[in-house]
Scaffold this active site. Structure first.
Site, PDB file in Angstrom:
ATOM      1  N   ASP A  21      -6.721   6.824   2.752  1.00 39.82           N
ATOM      2  CA  ASP A  21      -6.240   7.184   1.413  1.00 39.82           C
ATOM      3  C   ASP A  21      -6.973   8.440   0.926  1.00 39.82           C
ATOM      4  OD1 ASP A  21      -5.372   7.266  -1.185  1.00 39.82           O
ATOM      5  OD2 ASP A  21      -6.545   5.514  -1.846  1.00 39.82           O
ATOM      6  N   ASN A  23      -6.228  10.342  -1.882  1.00 39.17           N
ATOM      7  CA  ASN A  23      -6.295  10.606  -3.330  1.00 39.17           C
ATOM      8  C   ASN A  23      -6.707   9.376  -4.141  1.00 39.17           C
ATOM      9  OD1 ASN A  23      -4.009   9.155  -2.943  1.00 39.17           O
ATOM     10  ND2 ASN A  23      -2.698  10.412  -4.249  1.00 39.17           N
ATOM     11  N   ASP A  25      -5.692   6.271  -4.620  1.00 39.74           N
ATOM     12  CA  ASP A  25      -4.826   5.372  -5.393  1.00 39.74           C
ATOM     13  C   ASP A  25      -4.684   4.029  -4.674  1.00 39.74           C
ATOM     14  OD1 ASP A  25      -3.292   6.109  -3.250  1.00 39.74           O
ATOM     15  OD2 ASP A  25      -1.521   6.677  -4.421  1.00 39.74           O
ATOM     16  N   ASP A  29      -2.056   7.743   2.966  1.00 38.28           N
ATOM     17  CA  ASP A  29      -1.080   8.808   2.755  1.00 38.28           C
ATOM     18  C   ASP A  29      -1.170   9.865   3.855  1.00 38.28           C
ATOM     19  OD1 ASP A  29      -3.371  10.412   1.904  1.00 38.28           O
ATOM     20  OD2 ASP A  29      -3.294   9.186   0.070  1.00 38.28           O
ATOM     21  N   ASP A  98       9.489   6.813  12.758  1.00 36.74           N
ATOM     22  CA  ASP A  98      10.061   5.484  12.896  1.00 36.74           C
ATOM     23  C   ASP A  98      11.456   5.493  12.291  1.00 36.74           C
ATOM     24  OD1 ASP A  98      10.277   2.649  13.059  1.00 36.74           O
ATOM     25  OD2 ASP A  98       8.103   2.492  12.858  1.00 36.74           O
ATOM     26  N   ASP A 200      13.496   1.297  15.368  1.00 40.31           N
ATOM     27  CA  ASP A 200      13.355  -0.034  14.797  1.00 40.31           C
ATOM     28  C   ASP A 200      14.581  -0.898  15.106  1.00 40.31           C
ATOM     29  OD1 ASP A 200      11.708  -1.645  12.838  1.00 40.31           O
ATOM     30  OD2 ASP A 200      13.642  -1.697  11.803  1.00 40.31           O
ATOM     31  N   GLU A 255      12.187  -0.465  19.982  1.00 37.01           N
ATOM     32  CA  GLU A 255      11.589  -1.767  19.724  1.00 37.01           C
ATOM     33  C   GLU A 255      12.474  -2.791  20.432  1.00 37.01           C
ATOM     34  OE1 GLU A 255      10.072  -4.626  16.086  1.00 37.01           O
ATOM     35  OE2 GLU A 255      11.933  -3.540  15.833  1.00 37.01           O
ATOM     36  N   HIS A 328       1.956  -3.582  13.884  1.00 34.73           N
ATOM     37  CA  HIS A 328       1.929  -3.991  12.483  1.00 34.73           C
ATOM     38  C   HIS A 328       2.678  -5.292  12.204  1.00 34.73           C
ATOM     39  CE1 HIS A 328       5.759  -2.168  13.172  1.00 34.73           C
ATOM     40  NE2 HIS A 328       6.189  -2.532  11.984  1.00 34.73           N
ATOM     41  N   ASP A 329       3.323  -5.852  13.220  1.00 33.51           N
ATOM     42  CA  ASP A 329       4.078  -7.092  13.034  1.00 33.51           C
ATOM     43  C   ASP A 329       3.361  -8.335  13.577  1.00 33.51           C
ATOM     44  OD1 ASP A 329       6.213  -5.791  11.825  1.00 33.51           O
ATOM     45  OD2 ASP A 329       7.301  -5.519  13.711  1.00 33.51           O
TER      46      ASP A 329
END
Ligand code: TEU
Ligand code: CA
Length: 556
Positions: A21, A23, A25, A29, A98, A200, A255, A328-329
């Site tokens: 990150d 910035n 928040d 990013d 992706d 995907d 995928e 990530h799954d």
């Protein structure tokens, strides 16, 4: 065999929301990625795959796209993207995006238009059906994330199809206009210079005619026979390759959801000119029997060996695979296949040795290079993933599981495990951000973080660097022919790889105890290419392996 840059290259998957990150928040990013390009370069990875960075209301963290040619404002601007792409290329790395082409967001202008009326020009961009005779959904299809795959639209009295959340309406690929829209979006990014796409759920884009009910045969079979591998699928893939991909120096990574080793060739055989490679789900799901969350089976090494072998035999010299053990799954690979406590260090390294010496393009997931582990979330309020949240809701409402049990199941297999912010240092929030991150940092960041591992010559990170460097030097790692030894041994995975007169042997102990093994070959004289321990004992052809020890030998 066709050689090309994306075969020997290592793909590193970035989940931008959790990477870095810039910035403060609380959300990773694009500038955060730019700041870490040097880190990635020093890791010796070659291809960066970014999980979706396009405009999205984030019902499924970007896998619900509302504009295919715009950057999600939380991630930055198009200028940030252009800079990221340029700097990635300057460092000799490539970048793939992706592409989520099976569905878009219900906040995409196409869907907003389509909802307006039955004769709206965008209506046919989606799958609309009248209710069944009893007024319910048109058929029994289930969403991957729970409940019916059909959502009722009051205004028109019809249902629309969504194989994922109701905010992810499936696109109607039968409509040539839809296909052209997707191809145009692909060209937009390829013209900017991106090097390809991860695709995907691409096996789902062609739907079965008449939307027949699914038989009661278990999720995996329904997936293969009803949702994936539809009648016009290969026609679309050929068209996509012919009209778009083949015009660029770019590649496609599918995928492989719903693909098995018997039909994989239809997707990736070189002479079919459809997709360049796929990663399948058999390894990723090898501890999952009845669908995610339900009764995970213990990790079984022999089963894993069989999976690797059957896929290798199936695609041998006709096509190409990518080799993923986590993304990530899924829950973290060291927590699933290794030991994330006592033998964390050795087992994380050993798993990487296996992954890097199997055939196919190495596809690694962010954080695995420092051995990031699963996270135990204390309350349902801490859970962020829509799949887990829907699972919880559905099973609590039906009283199938208690709240505590449902949370335990989510903690074991849930996708948030892999989505926690990268642990850069032992500073607050793991150095990911100065403010509270969107998903909590794993509290073990004080022990497991990049900063510590940079400074430690024995760290997983430095081991990984050495491993990826070696993999680049030796073609045999990527292109060698594998032959297993002691195939049915449940504790050890041992294989020879040969290529043009060279031989390496990979010896991996998957147990928390020491084990002796008779190599039965003159390996006393071999060079040690990599060893995740400082010592190695071979005497009279018998190798004494320490817990989770991994050794790669090369015959002189
Ligand atoms: O995943 C497709 C998919 O099949 C997943 O639902 C997978 O089975 C599940 O996460 C495993 O538990 C892709 C993306 O990788 C995933 O993040 C998206 O949520 C999904 O498509 C919808 O776009
Ligand atoms: Ca940010």
């Amino acid at each position: 065999m066709e050689l090309s840059w994306f075969k020997k290259g290592t793909i590193y998957q970035i989940y931008p929301r959790s990477f870095n990150d810039s910035n403060n928040d609380g959300i990773g990013d694009l500038r955060g990625i730019i700041d870490k390009l040097e880190y990635l370069e020093r890791l010796h990875v070659d291809i960066l795959w970014l999980s979706p960075i396009f405009s999205s209301p984030n019902d499924d963290n970007g896998y619900d796209i509302s504009d295919y040619c715009a950057i999600m404002p939380e991630f930055g601007t198009m200028e940030d993207f252009d800079e990221l792409l340029e700097k990635t290329h300057d460092k000799g790395m490539r970048l793939i995006l992706d592409l989520v082409a099976n569905h878009c967001s219900d906040e995409h202008i196409w869907f907003e238009e389509a909802k307006k009326s039955k004769d709206n020009p965008y209506r046919d961009y989606f799958h609309w059906r009248s209710p069944s005779a009893d007024g319910g959904p048109p058929n029994n299809w289930k969403s991957f994330f729970g409940g019916s795959a059909w959502e009722y639209d009051e205004a028109s009295g019809e249902y629309y199809l969504h194989l994922f959340t109701r905010k992810q309406p499936d696109l109607n690929w039968e409509n040539p206009k839809v296909r052209e829209e997707i191809y145009d979006a692909m060209r937009f990014w390829l013209d900017k210079g991106v090097d390809g796409f991860r695709m995907d759920v691409i096996p789902l884009i062609s739907k079965r005619k008449g939307y027949p009910d699914a038989p009661d045969v278990g999720f995996r079979k329904i997936l293969e026979d009803v949702y994936a591998n539809g009648p016009r699928l290969h026609e679309y893939l050929r068209e996509m390759n012919d009209k778009v991909i083949s015009h660029y120096d770019a590649f496609s990574l599918a995928e492989g959801v719903g693909i098995n080793h018997t039909n994989a060739g239809l997707y990736i055989d070189y002479d079919r000119k459809e997709l360049d490679m796929l990663y399948h789900f058999d390894i990723l799901e090898c501890t999952i029997v009845n669908g995610k969350f339900e009764e995970p089976s213990p990790f079984d090494l022999v089963k894993m060996k069989h999976i690797y072998k059957k896929w290798r035999d199936a695609v041998h010299e006709k096509g190409w695979l990518a080799n993923a053990m986590g993304n990530h799954d899924f829950a973290r690979m060291v927590s699933r296949f290794g030991d994330d406590t006592t033998y964390w260090l050795a087992s994380a390294k050993m798993l990487l040795m296996m992954q890097a010496t199997q055939n196919g393009t190495l596809n690694i997931y962010q954080g695995d290079e420092i051995g990031m582990t699963n996270l135990i979330l204390g309350a349902i309020e801490d859970v962020r993933d829509v799949q887990s949240l829907n699972f919880y809701k559905e099973n609590i409402e039906t009283k199938r599981y208690s709240e505590a049990l449902a949370l335990t199941m989510i903690n074991a297999e849930g996708r948030d495990n892999a989505r926690t912010p990268i642990q850069w240092s032992d500073e607050k929030h793991g150095g990911f951000s100065n403010s509270d991150p969107w998903l909590q940092v794993n509290p073990n960041y004080t022990k497991i973080n990049v900063k510590h591992q940079e400074d430690d010559p024995d760290s997983i990170l430095n081991f990984y660097r050495a491993l990826l460097k070696v993999r680049k030097q030796y073609d045999i790692f990527v292109y060698g022919t594998i032959e297993e030894l002691a195939f049915e041994n449940p504790d050890l995975y041992i294989y020879k790889k040969t290529l043009e007169g060279e031989t390496i042997v990979v010896i991996l102990n998957f147990r928390e105890v020491s084990i002796d093994f008779e190599l039965g070959e003159p390996f006393d004289q071999a060079d040690v290419i990599l060893n995740n321990y400082k010592t190695m004992h071979i005497e009279e052809g018998v190798i004494h392996l320490q817990p989770y020890q991994g050794i790669i030998l090369k015959r002189q």
